[in-house]
Design a protein around this motif. Structure first.
Motif, mmCIF file in Angstrom:
data_model
loop_
_atom_site.group_PDB
_atom_site.id
_atom_site.type_symbol
_atom_site.label_atom_id
_atom_site.label_comp_id
_atom_site.label_asym_id
_atom_site.label_seq_id
_atom_site.Cartn_x
_atom_site.Cartn_y
_atom_site.Cartn_z
ATOM 1 N N PRO A 1 0.815 -1.229 0.000
ATOM 2 C CA PRO A 1 0.000 0.000 0.000
ATOM 3 C C PRO A 1 0.842 1.270 0.000
ATOM 4 O O PRO A 1 0.331 2.354 -0.262
ATOM 5 N N THR A 2 2.144 1.139 0.297
ATOM 6 C CA THR A 2 3.033 2.303 0.334
ATOM 7 C C THR A 2 4.236 2.045 -0.563
ATOM 8 O O THR A 2 4.564 0.890 -0.874
ATOM 9 N N PRO A 3 4.927 3.109 -0.994
ATOM 10 C CA PRO A 3 6.127 2.910 -1.819
ATOM 11 C C PRO A 3 7.177 2.090 -1.092
ATOM 12 O O PRO A 3 7.365 2.222 0.127
ATOM 13 N N LYS A 4 7.865 1.231 -1.811
ATOM 14 C CA LYS A 4 8.926 0.405 -1.233
ATOM 15 C C LYS A 4 9.842 -0.067 -2.341
ATOM 16 O O LYS A 4 9.588 0.178 -3.536
ATOM 17 N N LYS A 5 10.884 -0.751 -1.975
ATOM 18 C CA LYS A 5 11.844 -1.304 -2.918
ATOM 19 C C LYS A 5 11.907 -2.804 -2.724
ATOM 20 O O LYS A 5 11.642 -3.325 -1.623
ATOM 21 N N ASP A 6 12.287 -3.507 -3.788
ATOM 22 C CA ASP A 6 12.439 -4.953 -3.670
ATOM 23 C C ASP A 6 13.844 -5.284 -3.208
ATOM 24 O O ASP A 6 14.633 -4.394 -2.856
ATOM 25 N N SER A 7 14.159 -6.560 -3.184
ATOM 26 C CA SER A 7 15.466 -6.992 -2.672
ATOM 27 C C SER A 7 16.627 -6.501 -3.502
ATOM 28 O O SER A 7 17.767 -6.445 -3.026
ATOM 29 N N MET A 8 16.380 -6.136 -4.775
ATOM 30 C CA MET A 8 17.441 -5.635 -5.640
ATOM 31 C C MET A 8 17.485 -4.121 -5.696
ATOM 32 O O MET A 8 18.215 -3.536 -6.491
ATOM 33 N N GLY A 9 16.675 -3.465 -4.863
ATOM 34 C CA GLY A 9 16.698 -2.019 -4.827
ATOM 35 C C GLY A 9 15.822 -1.349 -5.858
ATOM 36 O O GLY A 9 15.905 -0.125 -6.023
ATOM 37 N N MET A 10 14.982 -2.108 -6.568
ATOM 38 C CA MET A 10 14.110 -1.533 -7.580
ATOM 39 C C MET A 10 12.815 -1.047 -6.937
ATOM 40 O O MET A 10 12.260 -1.692 -6.037
ATOM 41 N N ASP A 11 12.347 0.126 -7.384
ATOM 42 C CA ASP A 11 11.131 0.705 -6.836
ATOM 43 C C ASP A 11 9.916 -0.087 -7.283
ATOM 44 O O ASP A 11 9.809 -0.518 -8.434
ATOM 45 N N TYR A 12 8.960 -0.246 -6.342
ATOM 46 C CA TYR A 12 7.679 -0.843 -6.712
ATOM 47 C C TYR A 12 6.927 0.110 -7.632
ATOM 48 O O TYR A 12 7.058 1.335 -7.511
#
Length: 473
Positions: A124-135
């Motif tokens: 529900p909020t902005p975040k990054k995945d394990s590789m640092g890529m933005d959702y």
């Protein structure tokens, strides 16, 4: 003069800074237009929304739909704007009418953020995945829960998506198969006797010669024919009953004596020592099995004749093409002995049997051969026309995605919206496929890069199916 120019630049910088501070929170403000107005390139960088991720392409500084993979400058020397991965996701919104023009109070609401690698994970909020890529944000109206897929205009430009209208056209193709020239079975005759006979003389006719109907082929003596002829004369001379004369005549006919020979006996009132055997039809001598003085037994084939004025061309059509071939279909025939020439005919018969070894069905074409150019056992190549003359709704072959169990086309709804549609196909030919169900004339279908759109549509459906309702924002 130099001082005045510096003061003007300073004033422009102050104005830009003020405008930039005001519009920093407005999502769809036309920054490129203000750049053109002020003629300032670097000052407005702060006014644009800060994109994240790698630079994926470059766009015209005025926001025109002109893109480049590498850095580039416009005609007036200004550099193209770098578009990053997070900006491209909602790129269609930047090219659409701004919120002020559409009467909306503000930018569209973000529903949730999805995993950039397509994994069934949302936030529900902005975040990054394990590789640092933005959702990637999913905006209101983009996730409608249906089959319509939205693709950003930037992606469409890079992938080369192209669409065409479904239209009515005649769909047909040519079935090209090998064939052999064969004799018409109905035009073959043999010359034989129905009793023991001795050949007195054979005409100067050999295999391959052309003969005409009624031409003399041989003279022979038959004891049975001579006895039947004598009885026929006796009944005639004695003025016997009609039944007796008719019985003697019937016996001569049963022995194979030609009608003209019987008429000659009746006219001359004399039975000749040798009977004349004539050609029963025009044609070519295929076999000659008789010589002077030989004895012929009943049923022996003395001559075999064939009329080649009409010939058969037998083509072997593979089983998977058989459904497209119909009676009366036009056929073009080419033989190796006539380079540069072709003959035209029509399918007269489709044999009711498939070859067990070849898995092909024989198709017969009858054509006229008045000059005798076509000879038995010649090799030929035929092209059989298929398809109906009536136009049908058809699309280019590239528009149909065939999975083996179903066929799908991608409908172009405009403004970057696409919808997969399952269809039922019919005939194929000349680069087009008949569509029997699923779409109608005038629908726009994708003919290039449709596999990419189909893959993204399947991914969307998979994400919707794998993500539990509790995990969805």
């Amino acid at each position: 003069m130099k001082r005045i120019a510096l003061m003007g630049l300073a004033l422009a910088a102050v104005l830009v800074a003020g405008v930039g501070g005001y519009w920093a929170g407005v999502r769809d403000f036309p920054v490129a237009g203000l750049r053109k107005w002020f003629g300032v390139e670097t000052t407005f960088a702060a006014a644009e929304l800060a994109g994240t991720g790698a630079v994926i392409y470059y766009q015209d500084p005025d926001g025109k739909p002109v893109y480049s993979i590498t850095p580039r400058r416009a005609g007036d020397g200004r550099a193209f704007r770098a578009v990053r991965a997070s900006e491209d996701v909602s790129f269609e919104n930047k090219l659409s009418a701004p919120a002020e023009a559409t009467g909306q109070a503000g930018p569209r609401r973000i529903l949730y953020y999805r995993n950039p690698m397509g994994l069934p994970d949302t936030s529900p909020t902005p975040k990054k995945d394990s590789m640092g890529m933005d959702y990637i944000p999913v905006y209101e109206g983009e996730d409608d829960g249906g089959s319509v897929l939205r693709v950003s205009l930037g992606k469409l430009q890079r992938s080369g998506v192209r669409s065409e209208l479904a239209a009515r056209r005649t769909v047909g193709r040519q079935v090209r198969v090998p064939a052999m020239v064969q004799l018409d079975e109905r035009r073959i005759s043999v010359v034989a006797t129905r009793s023991d006979a001795f050949v007195n003389e054979v005409a100067s006719v050999t295999t391959g010669d052309r003969v005409t109907k009624g031409q003399v082929l041989l003279r022979l003596y038959s004891r049975d024919i001579a006895a039947a002829g004598a009885q026929f004369l006796s009944d005639l001379k004695s003025g016997g009953r009609d039944s007796a004369v008719g019985g003697a005549r019937q016996r001569l006919e049963n022995l194979g004596l030609p009608p003209e020979a019987i008429a000659e006996i009746e006219r001359t009132r004399k039975v000749p020592l040798s009977m004349i055997w004539r050609a029963p039809r025009d044609g070519v001598v295929l076999e000659r099995n008789v010589v002077d003085g030989m004895k012929a037994a009943p049923g022996d084939v003395l001559f075999r004749l064939a009329d080649i004025s009409t010939i058969w061309v037998l083509a072997d059509v593979p089983e998977f093409d058989l459904g497209a071939v119909r009676l009366g279909a036009p056929v073009t025939i080419r033989v190796r002995s006539l380079p540069g020439h072709s003959l035209n005919g029509r399918v007269s018969l489709i044999y009711p049997q498939v070859g067990e070894a070849t898995r092909a069905t024989r198709v017969r074409i009858e054509i006229a051969n008045p000059d005798g150019a076509l000879l038995p056992n010649m090799y030929a190549e035929v092209e059989i026309g298929t398809g109906d003359a009536a136009p049908v709704v058809a699309v280019p072959d590239d528009a149909v995605i065939d999975t083996g169990t179903r066929q799908v086309v991608i409908l172009d709804r405009g403004e970057g919206r696409f919808e997969p549609r399952e269809v039922k196909v019919g005939q194929r030919g000349d680069g087009f496929t008949e569509i029997r169900e699923g779409i109608v004339e005038g629908d726009r279908v994708v003919v290039a890069a449709n596999f990419l759109i189909d893959a993204e549509s399947n991914l969307k459906a998979a994400l919707r199916g794998l993500t539990s309702p509790e995990a969805r924002p």
